[in-house]
Scaffold this motif. Sequence first.
Motif, PDB file in Angstrom:
ATOM      1  N   TYR A  25       0.748  -1.185   0.100  1.00 53.53           N
ATOM      2  CA  TYR A  25       0.039   0.076  -0.039  1.00 53.53           C
ATOM      3  C   TYR A  25       0.724   1.476  -0.074  1.00 53.53           C
ATOM      4  N   ILE A 212      -4.367   0.572   8.577  1.00 54.42           N
ATOM      5  CA  ILE A 212      -5.210  -0.508   7.734  1.00 54.42           C
ATOM      6  C   ILE A 212      -5.676  -1.500   8.472  1.00 54.42           C
ATOM      7  N   TRP A 254      -8.574  -3.520   0.432  1.00 51.77           N
ATOM      8  CA  TRP A 254      -8.824  -2.107  -0.449  1.00 51.77           C
ATOM      9  C   TRP A 254      -9.927  -2.947  -1.636  1.00 51.77           C
ATOM     10  N   PHE A 272      -4.907   2.581  -6.860  1.00 49.45           N
ATOM     11  CA  PHE A 272      -4.964   2.486  -5.427  1.00 49.45           C
ATOM     12  C   PHE A 272      -5.265   4.021  -4.970  1.00 49.45           C
ATOM     13  N   VAL A 277      -9.684   1.927   0.881  1.00 46.47           N
ATOM     14  CA  VAL A 277      -9.471   0.949   2.058  1.00 46.47           C
ATOM     15  C   VAL A 277     -10.414   0.754   2.821  1.00 46.47           C
TER      16      VAL A 277
END
Length: 451
Positions: A25, A212, A254, A272, A277
């Motif tokens: 990420y 996360i 995600w 991304f 997320v």
Amino acid sequence: MTVRTRFAPSPTGFLHIGGARTALYNYLFAKKNGGTFVLRVEDTDAERSTSESMDIILDSMRWLGLEWDEGPETGGEYGPYNQSERSEIYDRYLRILEEKGHVYEDDGAIRFRVPDKTITVHDEVCGDVSVNLKEQGSRRYNQETKQEEEANPDIVIRRPDGSYIFHFVNVVDDIEMGITHVIRGEDHLSNTPKHLALFEAFESAPPVFAHIPLNLNPGGTKMSKRDQGALIHEYRDGGFLPDAVNNYMALLGWSAKDDTEIFTMSELCERFDLSGVNKSNSKFDFAKCKWVNSEHLKRLSAEELLEAATPFVESANLPAADPRMPAALELARERAEVLAEIPAVIETIFAGEATYDDASVEKVKSRDGIAAVVTALREGLAGVEDWSVDSIKAGISTAAEGIGAKMGALMLPCRVGVMGSTSGADLVPVLELIGKEGVLKRLDQFAAKLG
Ligand code: GLU
């Protein structure tokens, strides 16, 4: 502002899927924003950190293709990138806190005075989290007495032996290395108010934080190194493609707004974003990970497939350089989800004769008139002139007509007779690759076996 992210592993074991996802990420976020991805080794815990572990982590990251722009072995303006080599920087930062009166000595340790006020973390994923460190730290549960007792809320930042504590070095390095975005596991969310207090004491603007959510195992508990799929280096040995593992890890926490699931690395770099997320914990699903891999296998060019499969083919003693190999691999990728499954699908093509699976033989043996079917198949196929998929099909169809059967009824006996098993790759293309002589020989072998 140039985006600067970092992955900051502690080299105390293997690269775990949770850590690799964090690295990914950070990598993707940096690439998406034209930024810099830094690798920093948090090895201040001398007892638990090892260079073997560091090598494995670096190897696993390279295998995944998560190349760092700055860090160990690569270098960069903000080095050294191993915390064990940065003591002078930490000493200098400690002096800043001393001069400002933020620290004091306590039994040989140095403590940082936490402020008595509400600190709010504005997290990009988890939202706002507020805490007063002084209040929170003033009481502590004592495991032995099972009682709450008074505690010193001020954070130890240097131990009596002179070594620095994680919170301090982590913040100093994020300041020194110009980190703009900290993307890390949710297990660090509760540390973040302490980090914010330190940033404030240094009069330094904090980075953006994004924590996360955790990655759970199928049983719903925190994934551990013993769980299947936990360790990155095992994916390589298991025949996964690095980009498929990245793709799966991206999905593990995600999602793209349009529900697309299969991405190349450059598509991930483009798409991304932190807003995609998930806020809840993810659950690791090895079967899904294999499926993602099978989709990536299907998308490889013939050359890429041959290159990726060669080590697995060779370790099964199959002839990687055989001119039939590329075609065999085309058949294999329809069946195999990982490279390690390829040899079992194609080995019969390169074998001198069939190896019979007893259960499969029993299955066709119990059919009426199996001997006549095998004889008809042999005759029908012996009559095929140019040995191609279409004429082989025509040969089987002729054999079926000869005994008044449907072509479909001959396929399973033919498969077991030639390939030895009811399962495996597509029959007719396999027959084509084995060659006419080999197929007839195997049908004779089968007839003899049936007695
Ligand atoms: N060394 C810490 C860990 O491995 C890194 C924490 C962070 O990313 O700030 O958990």
